[in-house]
Write an enzyme that holds these catalytic residues in place. Structure first.
Site, PDB file in Angstrom:
ATOM      1  NE  ARG A 109      -3.106  -0.442   2.795  1.00 31.78           N
ATOM      2  CZ  ARG A 109      -3.868  -0.480   3.960  1.00 31.78           C
ATOM      3  NH1 ARG A 109      -3.208  -0.058   4.808  1.00 31.78           N
ATOM      4  NH2 ARG A 109      -4.092  -2.163   3.790  1.00 31.78           N
ATOM      5  CG  HIS A 151      -0.776  -2.633   4.136  1.00 29.93           C
ATOM      6  ND1 HIS A 151      -0.901  -4.111   3.595  1.00 29.93           N
ATOM      7  CD2 HIS A 151      -1.347  -3.047   5.511  1.00 29.93           C
ATOM      8  CE1 HIS A 151      -2.115  -4.833   4.146  1.00 29.93           C
ATOM      9  NE2 HIS A 151      -2.608  -4.182   5.321  1.00 29.93           N
ATOM     10  CG  ASP A 210      -5.471  -6.433   4.687  1.00 29.43           C
ATOM     11  OD1 ASP A 210      -4.753  -6.533   5.331  1.00 29.43           O
ATOM     12  OD2 ASP A 210      -5.597  -5.013   4.549  1.00 29.43           O
ATOM     13  CD  GLU A 228      -6.771  -4.029  10.278  1.00 30.34           C
ATOM     14  OE1 GLU A 228      -7.381  -3.419  10.516  1.00 30.34           O
ATOM     15  OE2 GLU A 228      -5.622  -4.600   9.997  1.00 30.34           O
ATOM     16  CG  HIS A 255      -2.986  -6.666   8.700  1.00 30.40           C
ATOM     17  ND1 HIS A 255      -2.911  -5.638   8.291  1.00 30.40           N
ATOM     18  CD2 HIS A 255      -1.764  -7.323   9.207  1.00 30.40           C
ATOM     19  CE1 HIS A 255      -1.767  -4.995   8.713  1.00 30.40           C
ATOM     20  NE2 HIS A 255      -0.936  -5.894   9.247  1.00 30.40           N
TER      21      HIS A 255
END
Length: 336
Positions: A212, A241, A248, A306, A309
């Site tokens: 990301r 990320h 994810d 999460e 993740h």
């Protein structure tokens, strides 16, 4: 004595390994009957939330004075926990009656997402412009150079559902220029091994996000209410990320091609997202734990907040990246 205790500990560990392997071979529990499945969820206000979950064909409750209390059926839709004096629970469509009080069913994840989207839909272009104008935090030189690999070439069973390339995400608009997923080479190779292990059990990996750009992390932070920021990375430190070492993902059924049902939706930012959330159904928790178990075997660690993740063990060796997906399209390695 010490030798005997050591032998007992070793036997216990071996038994645990055998039981875990047996559970994996046996497959997931059956889905609960519709009447039980309909009762599973959260009810009531935040300061008195009641969680109802299923395990081995029985309902349990947490909250409002109960802790993992099993429910005994009294009549269709009516149950009683093991209390003295007894307190009955009666389920009806969209609610449960407890102590004569009607507690409406809650979709806590959808509520959290709606609160975030209410603040970002107004001017996403301005949010993006501000993030692109900002600079990632300064860091020492990374120990390893970036070597991002396109995950579509890693294993044929790995599929993509990149939510941030469209509007089906907690922000409500597209953040990536194209749907793609990249990881640093060692992490990508490890994910390939996970995919092959899961394929032998009838499941594939469905990837929602991997590398990301930092500016997107900045957009997340700026748009997310403070109370929900445990679910987003602080751009002042950067994200795993951003380093190309976080992914994810969820599972899908190889036979049907359909994603499996987990204890909560991807990116819903509620307590249902926690990796150890006790709610949902036994089948959902089994599938969540299967994903975690296979990922951890290959050096990934789940994020406690999460369930979807996972961070790869070597994330600290890489620097924060800020390349757009357009820029990566022509530069990333096609396969490990």
């Amino acid at each position: 004595m010490r030798r005997a205790l050591a032998m007992l500990a070793a036997l216990g560990a071996a038994l645990g390994t055998v039981l875990a392997a047996t559970a994996a071979v046996a497959g997931p529990p059956a889905a609960p009957p519709p009447a039980l499945a309909a009762a599973v969820g959260e009810y009531g206000p935040d300061d008195g939330l009641l969680t109802v979950y299923e395990d081995a064909g029985r309902l349990f409750v947490d909250g409002r004075g109960w802790s993992r209390a099993p429910l005994q059926p009294l009549s269709p839709g009516s149950y009683a926990p093991p209390d003295a004096p007894p307190r009955a629970l009666a389920f009806e469509p969209g609610a449960v009656i407890v102590d004569g009080r009607r507690l409406p069913a809650r979709d806590v994840g959808a509520e959290a997402v709606a609160a975030i989207q209410a603040g970002t839909r107004a001017d996403p272009a301005a949010l993006r412009a501000a993030a692109l104008a900002a600079s990632p935090p300064a860091e020492p030189a990374p120990r390893r150079p970036a070597d991002l690999v396109d995950l579509t070439g890693v294993d044929p069973t790995i599929r993509l559902d990149i939510r941030y390339a469209g509007s089906d995400n907690f922000m409500g608009f597209a953040l990536y220029e194209r749907p793609a997923a990249y990881l640093q080479r060692p992490a990508a190779e490890a994910l390939g091994r996970v995919a092959r292990a899961l394929a032998a059990q009838g499941y594939g990996l469905l990837v929602h996000d991997a590398y990301r750009p930092w500016f997107v992390t900045r957009m997340f932070w700026d748009a997310t209410p403070e109370a929900s920021r445990i679910f987003v990375a602080d751009p002042a430190r950067g994200s795993r990320h951003n380093r190309g070492c976080a992914v994810d993902l969820t599972l899908y059924d190889l036979a049907t091609g359909q994603p499996v049902e987990m204890t909560g939706r991807y990116d819903e930012m509620s307590r249902r997202s926690f990796a150890d959330y006790p709610g949902g159904t036994g089948r959902q928790r089994w599938l969540r734990d299967l994903l975690r178990r296979e990922m951890e075997k290959e050096g990934f660690v789940v994020l406690p907040e999460e369930w979807w993740h996972f961070d790869y063990k070597d994330w600290a060796d890489y620097g924060i990246g800020n390349q757009t997906f357009e820029a990566l399209a022509g530069s990333a390695t096609p396969r490990p």
